[in-house]
Scaffold this active site. Structure first.
Site, PDB file in Angstrom:
ATOM      1  N   HIS A 158       5.453   6.309  11.457  1.00 21.53           N
ATOM      2  CA  HIS A 158       4.917   6.151  10.105  1.00 21.53           C
ATOM      3  C   HIS A 158       3.961   7.318   9.861  1.00 21.53           C
ATOM      4  CE1 HIS A 158       3.599   4.437   6.446  1.00 21.53           C
ATOM      5  NE2 HIS A 158       3.360   3.188   6.821  1.00 21.53           N
ATOM      6  N   ARG A 208      11.313   3.946   2.974  1.00 20.98           N
ATOM      7  CA  ARG A 208      11.009   3.013   4.063  1.00 20.98           C
ATOM      8  C   ARG A 208      12.270   2.247   4.375  1.00 20.98           C
ATOM      9  NH1 ARG A 208       5.864  -0.881   4.432  1.00 20.98           N
ATOM     10  NH2 ARG A 208       5.057   1.137   5.098  1.00 20.98           N
ATOM     11  N   LYS A 220      25.731  -3.469  -1.709  1.00 19.43           N
ATOM     12  CA  LYS A 220      27.198  -3.376  -1.841  1.00 19.43           C
ATOM     13  C   LYS A 220      27.806  -2.645  -0.645  1.00 19.43           C
ATOM     14  CE  LYS A 220      26.900  -2.727  -6.868  1.00 19.43           C
ATOM     15  NZ  LYS A 220      27.168  -1.723  -7.925  1.00 19.43           N
ATOM     16  N   ARG A 278       0.789  -1.226   0.000  1.00 23.24           N
ATOM     17  CA  ARG A 278       0.000   0.000   0.000  1.00 23.24           C
ATOM     18  C   ARG A 278       0.823   1.279   0.000  1.00 23.24           C
ATOM     19  NH1 ARG A 278      -2.980  -3.765   1.887  1.00 23.24           N
ATOM     20  NH2 ARG A 278      -1.036  -4.252   2.913  1.00 23.24           N
ATOM     21  N   THR A 279       1.783   1.344   0.901  1.00 25.56           N
ATOM     22  CA  THR A 279       2.468   2.631   1.059  1.00 25.56           C
ATOM     23  C   THR A 279       3.217   2.998  -0.223  1.00 25.56           C
ATOM     24  OG1 THR A 279       2.649   2.200   3.408  1.00 25.56           O
ATOM     25  CG2 THR A 279       4.047   3.940   2.536  1.00 25.56           C
TER      26      THR A 279
HETATM   27  C1  NCD Z   1       2.011  -0.760   8.287  1.00 21.04           C
HETATM   28  C2  NCD Z   1       3.510  -0.559   8.377  1.00 21.04           C
HETATM   29  O1  NCD Z   1       4.232  -0.787   7.409  1.00 21.04           O
HETATM   30  O2  NCD Z   1       3.921  -0.125   9.441  1.00 21.04           O
HETATM   31  N1  NCD Z   1       1.588  -0.965   6.977  1.00 21.04           N
HETATM   32  C3  NCD Z   1       1.315   0.127   6.189  1.00 21.04           C
HETATM   33  O3  NCD Z   1       2.177   0.914   5.881  1.00 21.04           O
HETATM   34  N2  NCD Z   1       0.039   0.338   5.835  1.00 21.04           N
HETATM   35  C4  NCD Z   1       1.499  -1.771   9.242  1.00 21.04           C
HETATM   36  C5  NCD Z   1       2.070  -3.156   9.239  1.00 21.04           C
HETATM   37  O4  NCD Z   1       2.956  -3.491   8.447  1.00 21.04           O
HETATM   38  O5  NCD Z   1       1.597  -3.945  10.046  1.00 21.04           O
END
Ligand code: NCD
Length: 304
Positions: free
Chosen positions: A129, A101, A80, A51-52
């Site tokens: 997040h 991320r 590397k 999703r993100t």
């Molecule tokens: C969450 C995350 O990555 O922290 N997912 C997301 O970004 N929607 C929650 C999770 O991974 O449980």
């Protein structure tokens, strides 16, 4: 700081501005379709995501911009041994904004300090997040019409669940908000959330292990996945993973206007039998995530 690393960086007015902008995009997407023409978003994902990452990419595409990047560390020079600082400096030569991320807490901050372009934290370890929280706030506004005067129940892995840390930090600024923190003893919210946010702001909260006991008083129920990848041993994960499973019988005592949220992915925490309940909002959250990220990209790129 050029980007967005922590939700606490934003003032309440700025958060409300982003929500307002997202609502305007929802009402008239055509108006925004060329706003980022010629601009590029780089998605640097060192950890899995559906999703993100895709919502960031869809957001930039719907603003008329383009996207580039990688979706696993193994396919980048990180394999590397390149540092996050050097990767960020490099990507700054190719793109206008970065969404990153990373499994290490603070990595997106290091990137933001070293890149010449804004970096958005798309999840750093078990820490924060912020864009999931913006998504959650937009969802609460759309579903309940307010962010104040409500009891928010956070349930599951409150220790490693970064979305909950950012959500508590954001929601605790609104009047009349309090929290019921529902988790097993080992997965309670970390000390920094307790002292720096809840206690520092004098927020009322209560901790319990019982979802059933908390249910009748909740306005928002925020379920989370037990974060397997952050556990030190598999046995603990297996013991704790199914502590909470939301099933229709557990909702019998819930308010009619409760909203059920989850950042997703879900594993077992919410039975699929709940999906058709009008109170289930987790797939609405997914869509809201794209719109609020469009609003954020516009803000950070300074596009009117
Ligand atoms: C969450 C995350 O990555 O922290 N997912 C997301 O970004 N929607 C929650 C999770 O991974 O449980």
């Amino acid at each position: 700081m050029n980007g967005l690393i922590d939700i606490q960086q934003l003032t309440t007015d700025e958060i409300e501005g982003l929500i307002k902008k997202a609502l305007d995009i929802i009402a008239d997407p055509e108006k925004y379709a060329q706003k980022c023409r010629g601009k590029k978003l780089a998605t640097l994902f060192y950890e899995p995501s559906t999703r993100t990452r895709l919502s960031f990419e869809a957001a930039m595409l719907e603003l008329g911009g383009s996207v580039l990047g990688f979706s696993e560390a193994q396919s980048s020079s990180a394999s590397k041994g390149e540092s996050v600082a050097d990767t960020a400096r490099t990507v700054g030569c190719f793109a206008d904004i970065i969404a990153m991320r990373h499994p290490k807490e603070g990595a997106p901050l290091v990137a933001d300090m070293n890149a010449s372009i804004p970096v958005i934290n798309a999840g750093d370890g078990g820490h924060n997040h912020p864009t999931q929280t913006l998504t959650d706030l937009l969802t609460i506004v759309r579903e309940k019409g307010r962010l104040s005067n409500m009891r928010v129940g956070c349930c599951g892995d409150l220790k490693f669940g970064r979305t909950v840390h950012s959500l508590i930090a954001a929601m605790s600024r609104y009047d009349g908000v309090d929290f019921v923190l529902i988790s097993p003893e080992e997965l309670r919210v970390p000390e920094h959330v307790r002292t720096d946010v809840l206690e520092a702001r004098g927020i009322t909260y209560r901790e319990t292990e019982s979802l059933v006991e908390a249910m009748p008083e909740l306005d928002v129920l925020y379920m989370t996945r037990v974060q397997r990848e952050r556990f030190f041993n598999e046995a603990d994960y297996i013991r704790l993973k199914d502590t909470y499973i939301l099933t229709p019988d557990k909702l019998e005592s819930a308010k009619e206007d409760l909203i059920i949220m989850h950042p997703l992915p879900r594993v077992n925490e919410i039975s699929t039998a709940i999906d058709s309940d009008p109170r289930a909002c987790y797939f609405k959250q997914v869509l809201n995530g794209k719109y609020i990220r469009m609003a954020l990209i516009l803000k950070l790129l300074g596009v009117e």
